[in-house]
Write an enzyme that holds these catalytic residues in place. Structure first.
Site, mmCIF file in Angstrom:
data_model
loop_
_atom_site.group_PDB
_atom_site.id
_atom_site.type_symbol
_atom_site.label_atom_id
_atom_site.label_comp_id
_atom_site.label_asym_id
_atom_site.label_seq_id
_atom_site.Cartn_x
_atom_site.Cartn_y
_atom_site.Cartn_z
ATOM 1 N N CYS A 187 -7.560 9.001 8.672
ATOM 2 C CA CYS A 187 -7.412 10.419 7.851
ATOM 3 C C CYS A 187 -8.445 10.835 6.546
ATOM 4 O O CYS A 187 -9.175 9.797 6.026
ATOM 5 C CB CYS A 187 -6.422 10.651 6.766
ATOM 6 S SG CYS A 187 -4.156 9.845 8.183
ATOM 7 N N ARG A 193 9.269 -3.988 -7.368
ATOM 8 C CA ARG A 193 8.601 -3.738 -5.363
ATOM 9 C C ARG A 193 7.586 -4.041 -6.161
ATOM 10 O O ARG A 193 6.645 -4.382 -6.892
ATOM 11 C CB ARG A 193 8.994 -2.213 -5.547
ATOM 12 C CG ARG A 193 8.631 -1.182 -6.683
ATOM 13 C CD ARG A 193 9.243 0.168 -6.250
ATOM 14 N NE ARG A 193 8.258 1.175 -7.250
ATOM 15 C CZ ARG A 193 8.965 1.332 -8.388
ATOM 16 N NH1 ARG A 193 9.278 0.883 -9.347
ATOM 17 N NH2 ARG A 193 8.513 2.189 -9.348
ATOM 18 N N ASP A 246 -1.548 9.131 -8.978
ATOM 19 C CA ASP A 246 -1.388 7.530 -8.839
ATOM 20 C C ASP A 246 -3.083 7.657 -10.106
ATOM 21 O O ASP A 246 -4.236 8.196 -9.773
ATOM 22 C CB ASP A 246 -2.017 7.183 -7.654
ATOM 23 C CG ASP A 246 -1.212 5.939 -7.160
ATOM 24 O OD1 ASP A 246 -0.257 5.067 -7.497
ATOM 25 O OD2 ASP A 246 -0.452 6.975 -5.720
ATOM 26 N N ASP A 273 -6.391 10.970 -4.360
ATOM 27 C CA ASP A 273 -7.226 10.323 -4.584
ATOM 28 C C ASP A 273 -8.293 10.261 -4.876
ATOM 29 O O ASP A 273 -8.787 10.822 -4.039
ATOM 30 C CB ASP A 273 -6.634 8.664 -4.504
ATOM 31 C CG ASP A 273 -5.109 9.376 -4.514
ATOM 32 O OD1 ASP A 273 -4.772 8.758 -5.170
ATOM 33 O OD2 ASP A 273 -4.466 8.369 -3.602
ATOM 34 N N ARG A 299 -7.218 4.278 1.158
ATOM 35 C CA ARG A 299 -7.739 2.707 1.301
ATOM 36 C C ARG A 299 -9.027 3.107 2.924
ATOM 37 O O ARG A 299 -8.784 1.746 3.557
ATOM 38 C CB ARG A 299 -6.465 1.646 2.182
ATOM 39 C CG ARG A 299 -5.495 2.048 0.624
ATOM 40 C CD ARG A 299 -4.670 0.917 0.726
ATOM 41 N NE ARG A 299 -3.833 0.793 -0.132
ATOM 42 C CZ ARG A 299 -2.369 0.587 -0.457
ATOM 43 N NH1 ARG A 299 -2.172 0.757 1.430
ATOM 44 N NH2 ARG A 299 -1.465 0.412 -1.151
ATOM 45 N N CYS A 329 -4.930 1.037 11.854
ATOM 46 C CA CYS A 329 -4.340 2.885 11.522
ATOM 47 C C CYS A 329 -4.182 2.826 13.076
ATOM 48 O O CYS A 329 -4.887 2.877 13.461
ATOM 49 C CB CYS A 329 -4.264 3.394 10.813
ATOM 50 S SG CYS A 329 -4.473 2.792 9.268
ATOM 51 N N ARG A 362 2.653 -4.649 -8.881
ATOM 52 C CA ARG A 362 2.035 -2.684 -9.826
ATOM 53 C C ARG A 362 3.746 -2.981 -10.994
ATOM 54 O O ARG A 362 3.684 -2.565 -11.498
ATOM 55 C CB ARG A 362 1.946 -1.871 -9.242
ATOM 56 C CG ARG A 362 1.144 -1.213 -10.253
ATOM 57 C CD ARG A 362 0.647 0.908 -8.841
ATOM 58 N NE ARG A 362 0.548 0.658 -8.291
ATOM 59 C CZ ARG A 362 -1.019 0.102 -7.014
ATOM 60 N NH1 ARG A 362 -1.981 -0.126 -8.480
ATOM 61 N NH2 ARG A 362 -0.827 0.509 -5.677
ATOM 62 N N TYR A 363 5.160 -2.691 -10.014
ATOM 63 C CA TYR A 363 6.029 -2.291 -10.238
ATOM 64 C C TYR A 363 6.751 -3.549 -10.469
ATOM 65 O O TYR A 363 6.345 -4.211 -9.914
ATOM 66 C CB TYR A 363 6.735 -1.485 -9.753
ATOM 67 C CG TYR A 363 5.683 0.243 -9.964
ATOM 68 C CD1 TYR A 363 5.699 0.931 -11.200
ATOM 69 C CD2 TYR A 363 5.250 0.103 -8.767
ATOM 70 C CE1 TYR A 363 4.736 2.051 -10.635
ATOM 71 C CE2 TYR A 363 4.270 1.491 -9.066
ATOM 72 C CZ TYR A 363 4.393 2.463 -9.993
ATOM 73 O OH TYR A 363 3.525 3.485 -9.345
ATOM 74 N N LYS A 366 1.455 5.956 -10.910
ATOM 75 C CA LYS A 366 1.863 7.135 -10.528
ATOM 76 C C LYS A 366 2.932 7.614 -11.511
ATOM 77 O O LYS A 366 3.647 7.059 -12.253
ATOM 78 C CB LYS A 366 3.406 7.128 -9.283
ATOM 79 C CG LYS A 366 2.578 6.882 -7.448
ATOM 80 C CD LYS A 366 3.657 7.420 -6.805
ATOM 81 C CE LYS A 366 3.321 7.041 -5.858
ATOM 82 N NZ LYS A 366 3.150 5.811 -5.565
ATOM 83 N N CYS A 410 -8.413 9.078 3.241
ATOM 84 C CA CYS A 410 -7.401 8.457 2.767
ATOM 85 C C CYS A 410 -8.492 7.445 1.428
ATOM 86 O O CYS A 410 -8.695 7.326 1.364
ATOM 87 C CB CYS A 410 -7.579 6.780 3.872
ATOM 88 S SG CYS A 410 -7.154 5.617 3.773
HETATM 89 S S1 SF4 Z 1 -4.003 7.749 5.011
HETATM 90 FE FE1 SF4 Z 1 -5.177 5.788 5.202
HETATM 91 S S2 SF4 Z 1 -3.392 4.089 5.722
HETATM 92 FE FE2 SF4 Z 1 -2.556 5.780 6.177
HETATM 93 S S3 SF4 Z 1 -2.594 5.718 7.772
HETATM 94 FE FE3 SF4 Z 1 -4.418 7.970 7.642
HETATM 95 S S4 SF4 Z 1 -6.547 6.271 7.152
HETATM 96 FE FE4 SF4 Z 1 -4.432 4.948 7.927
#
Ligand code: SF4
Length: 365
Positions: free
Chosen positions: A113, A100, A316, A279, A118, A109, A96-97, A323, A116
């Site tokens: 979360c 990096r 973001d 997000d 993603r 994971c 994206r940048y 960002k 999340c």
């Molecule tokens: S935010 Fe998403 S990618 Fe990061 S640890 Fe939690 S579930 Fe996994």
């Protein structure tokens, strides 16, 4: 507070297990099954032990225990909320940048979360890791782009890899002349601190590039003795750490909670780096605060803790535009008061101090 001690138990992955351990209500089970059919669920014993089952507003539960509210998608929410796909030249890479890249090695994971960004890309049912061909293709891309100074390992959680595999990957990256920094984003030190073994720490250190670790935590209670020891093992080995957190309604959207979290990071020698605005991931509206509230919290935080404890509040931009800092501004153009005439160009600013009082800059003579 009566908490469950699950230190010897396994990671909870099924809604029925959460109900069985008193972490969710039996009445909610049908809805939670629907959520779990779409989004991954995992609560490690360390995280489960942190939850107070008697507190309906527990800030740890809110991050990890699924909720029927996740079934409600709002306008503007998007399966790829920060636009990873718009900048993916080869599998596993987000460029994206200019200087990096993100290198997404794994799609699993330790915990999942509920907010999340993603969430549509991680968890069971998705490929768990890059194939060998995709890995080599991603490495070739990094080798071919001499402007890439920093490689950010993310995912999924890269510390779900074995120390042996992680060590190989670190060596591959450090062997690329122009790669000077390898940054690892992880939740493992709080979700499963025992994974940060001596072998894991050794795997993170590599000749030819500096390793940085960014710890994701959102509430001071996540920084348990075990988590602090895991971070200390990395920092004592010479690996600097920064933090990233997400501003979450009902978790850390009050200044006392944010202050405690930032102080805990600094006590652990972890420099607060980012406070992300939530997000627009599907089914996460109930966890998002407003930008105005986030800005007020940042103002309040500045009045209470030193610069060492201040993260950058960032958003973001949807669509993959990167960002942007969205914290409050303390400097503004001064308007002339009646009778003041034309403003001296040198005294045309107003600046706000940490108490909220406004001053002219430079001061009027
Ligand atoms: S935010 Fe998403 S990618 Fe990061 S640890 Fe939690 S579930 Fe996994």
């Amino acid at each position: 507070m009566s908490r469950i001690n699950l230190k010897s138990a396994a990671t909870l992955r099924e809604p029925a297990e959460l109900v069985g351990h008193g972490l969710a209500s039996a009445a909610d089970l049908p809805d939670l099954e629907k959520v779990a059919a779409r989004y991954a669920v995992a609560v490690t014993p360390d995280i489960a032990a942190l939850i107070d089952p008697g507190d309906p507003d527990d800030p740890i539960a809110r991050q990890f225990i699924p909720s029927a509210e996740e079934l409600v998608a709002r306008p503007g929410e998007n399966a790829d909320p920060i636009g990873d796909h718009a900048h993916a030249p080869v599998a596993g890479i987000v460029h994206r940048y200019p200087d990096r890249v993100l290198f997404k090695l794994v799609h699993v994971c330790a915990v999942y979360c509920r907010f999340c960004f993603r969430r549509e890309m991680v968890g069971p049912g998705k490929a768990t890791a890059l194939s060998s061909d995709a890995y080599n293709g991603a490495l070739d891309y990094i080798r071919a782009h001499s402007e890439i100074w920093e490689v950010i390992l993310t995912g999924g959680d890269p510390l779900m890899l074995s120390p042996r595999r992680l060590g190989e990957i670190m060596a591959d990256l450090a062997a690329v002349d122009h790669v000077k920094i390898i940054r690892i984003h992880t939740r493992v030190p709080v979700a499963d601190p025992a994974r940060i073994s001596a072998e894991m720490v050794a795997a993170l250190k590599v000749e030819g590039a500096a390793t940085w670790v960014a710890l994701h935590a959102n509430h001071a209670r996540e920084l348990t003795g075990g988590a602090r020891a895991a971070c200390a093992a990395m920092i004592d080995a010479g690996i600097p750490m920064v933090s990233q957190s997400v501003l979450l309604r009902g978790v850390n959207d009050n200044v006392a909670a944010l202050e405690a979290l930032m102080r805990a990071f600094v006590e652990c020698r972890i420099k607060p780096y980012y406070l992300h605005h939530g997000d627009l991931a599907p089914g996460t509206a109930h966890l998002r605060a407003t930008l105005e509230h986030g800005q007020q919290l940042m103002r309040d935080l500045r009045g209470r803790v030193s610069g060492l404890c201040q993260p950058d509040y960032v958003l973001d931009i949807p669509g993959g535009y990167g960002k942007a800092p969205v914290g409050p501004s303390y400097l503004s153009q001064a308007n002339s008061s009646p009778g003041e005439g034309e403003l001296d160009p040198e005294t045309r600013y107003r600046i706000v101090d940490y108490c909220g009082d406004v001053h002219r800059y430079p001061p009027k003579p």
